[in-house]
Motif scaffolding. Structure first.
Motif, PDB file in Angstrom:
ATOM      1  N   THR A  50      65.711  58.128  52.893  1.00  0.00           N
ATOM      2  CA  THR A  50      65.958  57.509  54.199  1.00  0.00           C
ATOM      3  C   THR A  50      65.263  58.296  55.312  1.00  0.00           C
ATOM      4  OG1 THR A  50      68.094  56.699  53.410  1.00  0.00           O
ATOM      5  CG2 THR A  50      67.773  56.766  55.805  1.00  0.00           C
ATOM      6  N   TYR A  51      65.372  59.613  55.253  1.00  0.00           N
ATOM      7  CA  TYR A  51      64.720  60.499  56.224  1.00  0.00           C
ATOM      8  C   TYR A  51      63.201  60.291  56.192  1.00  0.00           C
ATOM      9  CZ  TYR A  51      63.491  64.974  58.479  1.00  0.00           C
ATOM     10  OH  TYR A  51      62.993  65.946  59.305  1.00  0.00           O
ATOM     11  N   GLY A  52      62.636  60.224  54.989  1.00  0.00           N
ATOM     12  CA  GLY A  52      61.204  60.000  54.854  1.00  0.00           C
ATOM     13  C   GLY A  52      60.771  58.658  55.420  1.00  0.00           C
ATOM     14  N   ILE A  53      61.588  57.638  55.191  1.00  0.00           N
ATOM     15  CA  ILE A  53      61.285  56.310  55.740  1.00  0.00           C
ATOM     16  C   ILE A  53      61.334  56.347  57.268  1.00  0.00           C
ATOM     17  CG2 ILE A  53      62.147  53.934  55.941  1.00  0.00           C
ATOM     18  CD1 ILE A  53      63.036  54.228  52.951  1.00  0.00           C
ATOM     19  N   LEU A  54      62.360  56.995  57.805  1.00  0.00           N
ATOM     20  CA  LEU A  54      62.481  57.087  59.269  1.00  0.00           C
ATOM     21  C   LEU A  54      61.315  57.840  59.893  1.00  0.00           C
ATOM     22  CD1 LEU A  54      66.320  57.777  59.579  1.00  0.00           C
ATOM     23  CD2 LEU A  54      65.111  55.664  60.174  1.00  0.00           C
ATOM     24  N   LEU A  55      60.808  58.864  59.183  1.00  0.00           N
ATOM     25  CA  LEU A  55      59.663  59.624  59.689  1.00  0.00           C
ATOM     26  C   LEU A  55      58.329  58.948  59.377  1.00  0.00           C
ATOM     27  CD1 LEU A  55      60.529  63.329  58.720  1.00  0.00           C
ATOM     28  CD2 LEU A  55      60.616  62.288  60.992  1.00  0.00           C
ATOM     29  N   GLY A  56      58.349  58.032  58.412  1.00  0.00           N
ATOM     30  CA  GLY A  56      57.101  57.438  57.960  1.00  0.00           C
ATOM     31  C   GLY A  56      56.282  58.415  57.131  1.00  0.00           C
ATOM     32  N   ASN A  57      56.943  59.360  56.466  1.00  0.00           N
ATOM     33  CA  ASN A  57      56.284  60.400  55.680  1.00  0.00           C
ATOM     34  C   ASN A  57      56.169  59.939  54.228  1.00  0.00           C
ATOM     35  OD1 ASN A  57      55.968  62.735  53.964  1.00  0.00           O
ATOM     36  ND2 ASN A  57      56.390  63.992  55.771  1.00  0.00           N
ATOM     37  N   MET A  58      54.950  59.583  53.820  1.00  0.00           N
ATOM     38  CA  MET A  58      54.736  59.029  52.485  1.00  0.00           C
ATOM     39  C   MET A  58      55.065  60.018  51.368  1.00  0.00           C
ATOM     40  SD  MET A  58      54.231  55.900  52.691  1.00  0.00           S
ATOM     41  CE  MET A  58      53.835  55.565  50.996  1.00  0.00           C
ATOM     42  N   ILE A  59      54.849  61.303  51.577  1.00  0.00           N
ATOM     43  CA  ILE A  59      55.182  62.295  50.542  1.00  0.00           C
ATOM     44  C   ILE A  59      56.681  62.273  50.282  1.00  0.00           C
ATOM     45  CG2 ILE A  59      55.268  64.760  49.988  1.00  0.00           C
ATOM     46  CD1 ILE A  59      52.570  65.000  51.466  1.00  0.00           C
ATOM     47  N   LEU A  60      57.484  62.282  51.332  1.00  0.00           N
ATOM     48  CA  LEU A  60      58.940  62.218  51.163  1.00  0.00           C
ATOM     49  C   LEU A  60      59.370  60.899  50.538  1.00  0.00           C
ATOM     50  CD1 LEU A  60      60.312  63.791  54.479  1.00  0.00           C
ATOM     51  CD2 LEU A  60      60.477  64.725  52.168  1.00  0.00           C
ATOM     52  N   ILE A  61      58.763  59.835  50.947  1.00  0.00           N
ATOM     53  CA  ILE A  61      59.143  58.517  50.434  1.00  0.00           C
ATOM     54  C   ILE A  61      58.836  58.418  48.936  1.00  0.00           C
ATOM     55  CG2 ILE A  61      58.634  56.041  50.536  1.00  0.00           C
ATOM     56  CD1 ILE A  61      58.101  56.488  53.601  1.00  0.00           C
ATOM     57  N   VAL A  62      57.620  58.711  48.561  1.00  0.00           N
ATOM     58  CA  VAL A  62      57.202  58.553  47.161  1.00  0.00           C
ATOM     59  C   VAL A  62      57.956  59.521  46.256  1.00  0.00           C
ATOM     60  CG1 VAL A  62      55.262  58.796  45.554  1.00  0.00           C
ATOM     61  CG2 VAL A  62      54.946  57.605  47.730  1.00  0.00           C
ATOM     62  N   THR A  63      58.035  60.795  46.636  1.00  0.00           N
ATOM     63  CA  THR A  63      58.700  61.761  45.757  1.00  0.00           C
ATOM     64  C   THR A  63      60.178  61.455  45.592  1.00  0.00           C
ATOM     65  OG1 THR A  63      58.990  63.327  47.588  1.00  0.00           O
ATOM     66  CG2 THR A  63      57.061  63.634  46.161  1.00  0.00           C
ATOM     67  N   ASN A  64      60.814  60.955  46.614  1.00  0.00           N
ATOM     68  CA  ASN A  64      62.237  60.660  46.481  1.00  0.00           C
ATOM     69  C   ASN A  64      62.490  59.351  45.740  1.00  0.00           C
ATOM     70  OD1 ASN A  64      63.951  62.844  47.672  1.00  0.00           O
ATOM     71  ND2 ASN A  64      62.349  62.620  49.199  1.00  0.00           N
ATOM     72  N   ILE A  65      61.566  58.431  45.804  1.00  0.00           N
ATOM     73  CA  ILE A  65      61.673  57.243  44.941  1.00  0.00           C
ATOM     74  C   ILE A  65      61.551  57.679  43.486  1.00  0.00           C
ATOM     75  CG2 ILE A  65      60.484  55.139  44.202  1.00  0.00           C
ATOM     76  CD1 ILE A  65      59.875  54.616  47.196  1.00  0.00           C
ATOM     77  N   VAL A  66      60.576  58.532  43.208  1.00  0.00           N
ATOM     78  CA  VAL A  66      60.383  59.035  41.845  1.00  0.00           C
ATOM     79  C   VAL A  66      61.577  59.871  41.404  1.00  0.00           C
ATOM     80  CG1 VAL A  66      58.933  60.492  40.375  1.00  0.00           C
ATOM     81  CG2 VAL A  66      57.865  58.910  41.990  1.00  0.00           C
ATOM     82  N   ALA A  67      62.100  60.733  42.281  1.00  0.00           N
ATOM     83  CA  ALA A  67      63.249  61.582  41.943  1.00  0.00           C
ATOM     84  C   ALA A  67      64.505  60.761  41.688  1.00  0.00           C
ATOM     85  CB  ALA A  67      63.510  62.584  43.062  1.00  0.00           C
ATOM     86  N   PHE A  68      64.611  59.621  42.346  1.00  0.00           N
ATOM     87  CA  PHE A  68      65.773  58.759  42.168  1.00  0.00           C
ATOM     88  C   PHE A  68      65.865  58.209  40.750  1.00  0.00           C
ATOM     89  CE2 PHE A  68      67.931  54.621  42.481  1.00  0.00           C
ATOM     90  CZ  PHE A  68      69.140  55.035  43.019  1.00  0.00           C
ATOM     91  N   ILE A  69      64.736  58.016  40.108  1.00  0.00           N
ATOM     92  CA  ILE A  69      64.717  57.425  38.760  1.00  0.00           C
ATOM     93  C   ILE A  69      65.481  58.282  37.758  1.00  0.00           C
ATOM     94  CG2 ILE A  69      63.221  56.716  36.836  1.00  0.00           C
ATOM     95  CD1 ILE A  69      61.152  55.901  39.054  1.00  0.00           C
ATOM     96  N   PRO A  70      65.121  59.563  37.545  1.00  0.00           N
ATOM     97  CA  PRO A  70      65.897  60.339  36.571  1.00  0.00           C
ATOM     98  C   PRO A  70      67.302  60.676  37.055  1.00  0.00           C
ATOM     99  CG  PRO A  70      64.269  61.749  37.603  1.00  0.00           C
ATOM    100  CD  PRO A  70      63.992  60.341  38.062  1.00  0.00           C
ATOM    101  N   ALA A  71      67.465  60.911  38.349  1.00  0.00           N
ATOM    102  CA  ALA A  71      68.792  61.258  38.865  1.00  0.00           C
ATOM    103  C   ALA A  71      69.774  60.106  38.666  1.00  0.00           C
ATOM    104  CB  ALA A  71      68.714  61.637  40.342  1.00  0.00           C
ATOM    105  N   SER A  72      69.362  58.903  38.998  1.00  0.00           N
ATOM    106  CA  SER A  72      70.257  57.758  38.836  1.00  0.00           C
ATOM    107  C   SER A  72      70.453  57.418  37.361  1.00  0.00           C
ATOM    108  CB  SER A  72      69.734  56.547  39.605  1.00  0.00           C
ATOM    109  OG  SER A  72      68.463  56.159  39.129  1.00  0.00           O
ATOM    110  N   THR A  73      69.422  57.632  36.553  1.00  0.00           N
ATOM    111  CA  THR A  73      69.555  57.409  35.109  1.00  0.00           C
ATOM    112  C   THR A  73      70.605  58.344  34.523  1.00  0.00           C
ATOM    113  OG1 THR A  73      67.256  56.684  34.918  1.00  0.00           O
ATOM    114  CG2 THR A  73      68.324  57.456  32.893  1.00  0.00           C
ATOM    115  N   ILE A  74      70.519  59.619  34.874  1.00  0.00           N
ATOM    116  CA  ILE A  74      71.491  60.599  34.386  1.00  0.00           C
ATOM    117  C   ILE A  74      72.888  60.247  34.874  1.00  0.00           C
ATOM    118  CG2 ILE A  74      72.219  63.020  34.549  1.00  0.00           C
ATOM    119  CD1 ILE A  74      69.158  63.698  34.645  1.00  0.00           C
ATOM    120  N   LEU A  75      73.016  59.886  36.134  1.00  0.00           N
ATOM    121  CA  LEU A  75      74.320  59.532  36.693  1.00  0.00           C
ATOM    122  C   LEU A  75      74.906  58.309  35.993  1.00  0.00           C
ATOM    123  CD1 LEU A  75      76.535  59.986  38.790  1.00  0.00           C
ATOM    124  CD2 LEU A  75      75.151  58.689  40.421  1.00  0.00           C
ATOM    125  N   ILE A  76      74.117  57.288  35.796  1.00  0.00           N
ATOM    126  CA  ILE A  76      74.595  56.080  35.124  1.00  0.00           C
ATOM    127  C   ILE A  76      74.999  56.381  33.685  1.00  0.00           C
ATOM    128  CG2 ILE A  76      73.854  53.821  34.237  1.00  0.00           C
ATOM    129  CD1 ILE A  76      72.167  53.611  36.881  1.00  0.00           C
TER     130      ILE A  76
END
Length: 95
Positions: A50-76
């Motif tokens: 969300t912070y990356g989206i608000l800043l328009g920072n593509m590095i934050l956006i892309v890395t956190n989308i990618v990080a969400f994949i294993p984190a949410s998989t593990i959580l589920i």
């Protein structure tokens, strides 16, 4: 230089969860995984995204989308496999 350092840091921390997710998928064992850690971690990733989206920072956006994949998989998997093991344990109890 700052962008390079940030990009490498993002790559390392983002990719760190993939081996754990892979191990859980293969073993189906989540007994030693902390539910509160992965809830907190996944919420943190959502906030960073969300912070990356608000800043328009593509590095934050892309890395956190990618990080969400294993984190949410593990959580589920933690939630679903823990629930399944509780059902199995309940079925084994003899009275």
């Amino acid at each position: 230089m700052v962008t390079i350092v940030g990009s490498i840091a993002a790559l390392l921390t983002t990719s760190a969860m993939f081996p754990q997710a892979y191990k859980i998928i293969r073993s189906r064992n989540v007994e030693s995984i902390s539910l509160s850690m992965y809830i907190t971690n996944t919420l943190g990733i959502i906030m960073w995204l969300t912070y990356g989206i608000l800043l328009g920072n593509m590095i934050l956006i892309v890395t956190n989308i990618v990080a969400f994949i294993p984190a949410s998989t593990i959580l589920i998997l933690k939630l679903s496999l823990s629930r399944n093991s509780l059902k199995t344990a309940d079925q084994k109890v003899d009275f």
